[in-house]
Write an enzyme that holds these catalytic residues in place. Structure first.
Site, PDB file in Angstrom:
ATOM      1  N   HIS A 176      -5.964  -3.101  -3.129  1.00 18.52           N
ATOM      2  CA  HIS A 176      -6.192  -4.524  -2.877  1.00 18.52           C
ATOM      3  C   HIS A 176      -6.394  -5.305  -4.168  1.00 18.52           C
ATOM      4  O   HIS A 176      -6.964  -4.813  -5.125  1.00 18.52           O
ATOM      5  CB  HIS A 176      -7.407  -4.701  -1.960  1.00 18.52           C
ATOM      6  CG  HIS A 176      -7.100  -4.353  -0.557  1.00 18.52           C
ATOM      7  ND1 HIS A 176      -8.012  -3.748   0.293  1.00 18.52           N
ATOM      8  CD2 HIS A 176      -5.960  -4.485   0.165  1.00 18.52           C
ATOM      9  CE1 HIS A 176      -7.453  -3.568   1.480  1.00 18.52           C
ATOM     10  NE2 HIS A 176      -6.196  -4.016   1.421  1.00 18.52           N
ATOM     11  N   HIS A 224       0.836  -1.212   0.000  1.00 22.19           N
ATOM     12  CA  HIS A 224       0.000   0.000   0.000  1.00 22.19           C
ATOM     13  C   HIS A 224       0.865   1.254   0.000  1.00 22.19           C
ATOM     14  O   HIS A 224       0.591   2.209  -0.717  1.00 22.19           O
ATOM     15  CB  HIS A 224      -0.906   0.027   1.241  1.00 22.19           C
ATOM     16  CG  HIS A 224      -2.050  -0.916   1.173  1.00 22.19           C
ATOM     17  ND1 HIS A 224      -2.801  -1.140   0.040  1.00 22.19           N
ATOM     18  CD2 HIS A 224      -2.587  -1.729   2.126  1.00 22.19           C
ATOM     19  CE1 HIS A 224      -3.764  -2.016   0.301  1.00 22.19           C
ATOM     20  NE2 HIS A 224      -3.654  -2.405   1.551  1.00 22.19           N
TER      21      HIS A 224
END
Lengths: 117, 192
Positions: free
Chosen positions: B138, B132
């Site tokens: 995701h 991230h």
């Protein structure tokens, strides 16, 4: 068993669970048109991870409505689950599984706005 | 794989070096700082292997690019943690650099010595959150490191093709990277 679209099958449940998200297992097999006490908490979960905009009233209902079904469909797509639009066992077990706190869609006001490749 | 909205990344002159530091006041005590450093170094190195970006630990927390800390509940960023299991950690997209882990978890380095049913693998979560920090969102590929959920007592540290394709599309490929070099390092780390 086909339920008339807007009849509601009230499922009596024990609303008091303490483990983080574990209480969501009680919504197993809930689908569109059903109403389960505490489903508003599950909707907050979906809102937190980017699947449901917070309503103007700031309160979610306990009814599995059309908007929530769209959120479930987007969640199932994003998490690589069978896309059923219902809270089936795969979906529930993924929901209660620990996870990263980052939203699955970085733009809150859109259902699905991460750029998928 | 997916990116954050607007596809943010760290824009630096090559060679890209990102610094990271631990918040001395917000660490867990049952894992020593040295061991925590070792775990995070391994996690960072997995990304270093595939992209032309390197990471360097520094002492000065406020000035570091990536700022790592363990926190309970509300911790000032509007995204409170929620106790045992639930949300494990979160990190912010480039070039923010904040990297927070839920201090309520039972963080583990291995599952031989830690028997708790709610034990969470520190290295797996660290490797995921670094993705991230670099700009990956995701993935819907369950085997990928960037898949959002992680079961207790399970380990997922080896970057998969989905992770590699995503991060290399952001930063390019490490010139020394080959998939065979990746497999070799996987084997050696599994033996370790």
């Amino acid at each position: 068993r086909i339920l008339p679209e807007y009849s509601s099958t009230v499922i009596a449940v024990d609303a008091h669970t303490t483990a983080t998200w574990h209480g969501f297992t009680r919504f197993l097999d809930a689908g569109k048109g059903s109403q389960v006490s505490g489903m508003s908490e599950l909707k907050k979960y979906f809102s937190r991870f980017g699947y449901l905009p917070i309503p103007d009233t700031n309160n979610f209902t306990d009814i599995f409505d059309k908007e929530f079904q769209s959120a479930v469909l987007a969640y199932q797509t994003n998490l690589g689950l069978p896309v059923t639009g219902e809270l089936d066992s795969d979906t529930i077990s993924t929901i209660v599984s620990p996870r990263c706190g980052v939203s699955d869609t970085k733009t809150h006001n859109a259902t699905f706005h991460a750029t998928k490749h | 794989f997916a990116y954050f909205y607007g596809k943010p990344r760290w824009v630096r002159q090559a060679p890209v070096v990102l610094t990271y530091a631990f918040s001395q006041n917000n660490m867990i005590s049952y894992i020593s700082l040295n061991v925590t450093r070792t775990v995070f170094k391994r996690a960072f190195s997995r990304w270093e292997q595939v992209i032309p970006v390197s990471f360097m630990e520094i002492e000065d927390y406020p000035s570091a690019d990536i700022r790592i800390g363990f926190y309970y509940g509300h911790h000032g960023d509007g995204q409170p943690f929620d106790g045992v299991l639930g949300v494990l950690a979160h990190a912010f997209s480039p070039e923010n650099g904040r990297f927070h882990l839920d201090a309520s978890e039972t963080w583990a380095l291995d599952f031989e010595t830690v028997k708790s049913r709610v034990a969470v693998d520190l290295e797996s979560v660290a490797t995921h959150e670094i993705g991230h920090v670099l700009g990956l969102a995701h993935s819907s590929v369950k085997e990928a490191v960037m898949y959002p959920s992680l079961s207790p007592r399970s380990k997922k540290v080896d970057l998969k093709i989905d992770d590699i394709n995503g991060v290399q599309a952001l930063y390019g490929s490490n010139p020394n990277f080959t998939f065979s070099s990746l497999l070799a390092s996987e084997k050696s780390s599994n033996k370790g």
